[in-house]
Design a protein around this motif. Structure first.
Motif, PDB file in Angstrom:
ATOM      1  N   VAL A 101      45.048  39.370  44.696  1.00  0.00           N
ATOM      2  CA  VAL A 101      43.608  38.926  44.881  1.00  0.00           C
ATOM      3  C   VAL A 101      43.291  38.174  46.149  1.00  0.00           C
ATOM      4  CG1 VAL A 101      41.979  36.987  43.726  1.00  0.00           C
ATOM      5  CG2 VAL A 101      43.546  38.372  42.443  1.00  0.00           C
ATOM      6  N   ALA A 152      42.869  40.683  48.939  1.00  0.00           N
ATOM      7  CA  ALA A 152      41.615  41.513  48.567  1.00  0.00           C
ATOM      8  C   ALA A 152      40.151  40.409  49.101  1.00  0.00           C
ATOM      9  CB  ALA A 152      41.440  41.911  47.266  1.00  0.00           C
ATOM     10  N   ARG A 178      44.849  41.115  34.038  1.00  0.00           N
ATOM     11  CA  ARG A 178      44.217  41.009  35.270  1.00  0.00           C
ATOM     12  C   ARG A 178      43.727  39.641  35.908  1.00  0.00           C
ATOM     13  NH1 ARG A 178      43.250  44.970  39.060  1.00  0.00           N
ATOM     14  NH2 ARG A 178      41.719  44.782  40.539  1.00  0.00           N
ATOM     15  N   LEU A 191      41.255  37.588  38.116  1.00  0.00           N
ATOM     16  CA  LEU A 191      40.051  38.003  38.761  1.00  0.00           C
ATOM     17  C   LEU A 191      39.666  36.896  39.810  1.00  0.00           C
ATOM     18  CD1 LEU A 191      37.756  38.188  35.604  1.00  0.00           C
ATOM     19  CD2 LEU A 191      38.970  40.006  36.905  1.00  0.00           C
ATOM     20  N   ASP A 241      38.445  38.252  43.440  1.00  0.00           N
ATOM     21  CA  ASP A 241      38.440  39.599  43.578  1.00  0.00           C
ATOM     22  C   ASP A 241      37.278  40.237  43.989  1.00  0.00           C
ATOM     23  OD1 ASP A 241      39.022  42.330  43.156  1.00  0.00           O
ATOM     24  OD2 ASP A 241      40.675  42.059  42.049  1.00  0.00           O
ATOM     25  N   PRO A 242      37.151  40.985  44.772  1.00  0.00           N
ATOM     26  CA  PRO A 242      35.785  41.672  45.213  1.00  0.00           C
ATOM     27  C   PRO A 242      35.299  42.268  44.034  1.00  0.00           C
ATOM     28  CG  PRO A 242      37.250  41.855  47.182  1.00  0.00           C
ATOM     29  CD  PRO A 242      37.908  41.350  46.020  1.00  0.00           C
ATOM     30  N   SER A 243      36.020  42.991  43.169  1.00  0.00           N
ATOM     31  CA  SER A 243      35.668  43.587  42.036  1.00  0.00           C
ATOM     32  C   SER A 243      34.978  42.920  40.979  1.00  0.00           C
ATOM     33  CB  SER A 243      37.028  44.509  41.400  1.00  0.00           C
ATOM     34  OG  SER A 243      37.821  43.638  41.035  1.00  0.00           O
ATOM     35  N   ALA A 244      35.253  41.802  41.147  1.00  0.00           N
ATOM     36  CA  ALA A 244      34.847  40.597  40.112  1.00  0.00           C
ATOM     37  C   ALA A 244      33.649  39.804  40.731  1.00  0.00           C
ATOM     38  CB  ALA A 244      35.900  39.562  39.545  1.00  0.00           C
ATOM     39  N   GLN A 245      33.285  39.937  41.974  1.00  0.00           N
ATOM     40  CA  GLN A 245      32.076  39.280  42.399  1.00  0.00           C
ATOM     41  C   GLN A 245      30.757  39.679  41.705  1.00  0.00           C
ATOM     42  OE1 GLN A 245      32.196  39.757  46.759  1.00  0.00           O
ATOM     43  NE2 GLN A 245      34.186  38.653  46.943  1.00  0.00           N
ATOM     44  N   ARG A 281      29.618  37.640  39.308  1.00  0.00           N
ATOM     45  CA  ARG A 281      29.825  37.086  37.712  1.00  0.00           C
ATOM     46  C   ARG A 281      29.774  35.463  37.766  1.00  0.00           C
ATOM     47  NH1 ARG A 281      34.677  40.723  35.399  1.00  0.00           N
ATOM     48  NH2 ARG A 281      33.975  39.495  33.340  1.00  0.00           N
TER      49      ARG A 281
END
Length: 270
Positions: free
Chosen positions: A142, A145, A183, A185, A206-210, A212
Motif C-alpha cells: 500500500v 502504491a 486486503r 486499503l 491504496d489508489p484503488s481505494a481513494q 471513499r
C-alpha cells in the motif's frame, strides 16, 4: 563536538531538527552510504544526492557553512538537494550564492488537542485496527502504491520498515490499518515524540481505494488514539501544494504558521 551534539544544539536554537529521521537511520544502519565532512562545530553529510549541512549556533557567522559547502561541491559535481528546516534566511542566501534553486516546500501543520475531535464513525465492511504480525507485506504494498511519486516515503521496503519499527517510539497500536476482508486499503502511522506531542507520521491510501473518505477516517482514528494517550498537540508534515490533503487536515482543526515551513533547494550538475 560530534554530529549529534551539533545537531542537538542547532535544534534547540532553531526550533527544528536539522537531520530528518531518514538521515539518522542511514547513519545508524548504513554509515557506508554517508559521505561526511566535519569541522570544529560544523558538519556536512551527503547521502546519495541529499545534502545536510549544520553549523553549531556558537560557530555561526564565521563563514563555516560556505567553506564546508565549497568542499562538498569540489568533491561532488552531481545534482544536489538540500533542506532548510525552518526556511532560514541564511540558508536561502547560501543557496542563492552557490546556484541552488528553491524547488519544494513542506509545511508543518499543528493541532491543539484541547479542541474536541469529531466522533469516530464506522464504515460498512471496513475494519480499522492496530498493526498485527503478518501485515508487513500489505503495508509495504500500500505504501509503494500510495507514494509512487514521493522520493522518500515511496522507497520504503521490508528492510526499511523493520528499521523504523525497531525505533524506541514504535507502538503497534499506533499503526492503524484499514482492511476490507484480507486486503489492506490504507494505514495511518502515528508517532509520539513525548507524552504531550504526537504526530500524524504517515497516512497512505491504496489508489484503488481513494475517493471513499478513508484518508479522513484513518486520520481521525489516529488522532483519537493520540488523544487517548494524553497528547496535547499533534503535528504533521504535508507538501505545500497538496491542496486536497491540506483541506482534509484543516477540516480536522490543523493550522499552519509561516515559520513552520521547510524548504528544499536543488542544484543541478555543474
Amino acid at each position: 563536538m560530534d554530529i549529534s551534539q551539533i545537531a542537538t544544539a542547532a535544534e534547540h536554537a532553531d526550533g527544528a531538527a536539522p537531520l530528518d529521521e531518514a538521515t539518522w537511520l542511514t547513519l545508524r544502519h548504513h554509515p557506508e552510504r554517508v559521505r561526511t565532512w566535519v569541522r570544529e562545530g560544523a558538519f556536512a553529510l551527503l547521502v546519495g544526492e541529499e545534502l545536510t549541512l549544520v553549523v553549531h549556533p556558537d560557530k555561526r557567522g564565521r563563514g563555516l557553512a560556505g567553506e564546508l559547502l565549497g568542499e562538498v561541491l569540489t568533491a561532488y559535481d552531481g545534482e544536489l538537494r538540500a533542506w532548510s528546516h525552518g526556511d532560514h534566511p541564511a540558508a536561502a542566501k547560501l543557496a542563492q550564492a552557490h546556484g541552488f534553486d528553491r524547488v519544494r516546500e513542506l509545511w508543518v501543520m499543528r493541532r491543539d488537542m484541547a479542541n474536541p475531535l469529531p466522533p469516530l464513525t464506522k464504515r460498512d465492511g471496513i475494519t480499522v485496527r492496530g498493526y498485527e504480525p503478518g501485515d508487513a507485506d500489505e503495508l509495504v504494498r500500500v505504501n509503494a502504491a500510495a507514494f509512487a511519486a514521493h522520493p522518500e516515503q515511496g522507497a520504503m521496503d521490508a528492510a526499511n520498515l523493520a528499521e523504523r519499527m525497531a525505533q524506541e517510539w514504535f507502538d503497534p497500536a499506533g499503526l492503524l490499518v484499514a482492511v476490507e476482508g484480507d486486503r489492506m486499503l490504507g494505514f495511518h502511522w502515528t508517532k509520539r515524540h513525548s507524552p504531550e506531542l504526537g504526530e500524524v507520521y504517515v497516512v497512505g491510501i491504496d489508489p484503488s481505494a481513494q475517493g471513499r473518505g478513508l484518508g479522513k477516517t484513518l486520520t481521525l482514528a489516529g488522532l483519537h488514539h493520540l488523544a487517548d494517550g494524553g497528547a496535547r498537540e499533534v503535528l504533521l508534515y504535508v507538501e505545500s501544494d497538496n491542496e486536497p490533503a491540506i483541506a482534509v487536515y484543516a477540516g480536522l482543526g490543523f493550522g499552519h504558521a509561516a515559520r513552520d515551513t521547510h524548504v528544499m533547494y536543488r542544484r543541478v550538475r555543474a
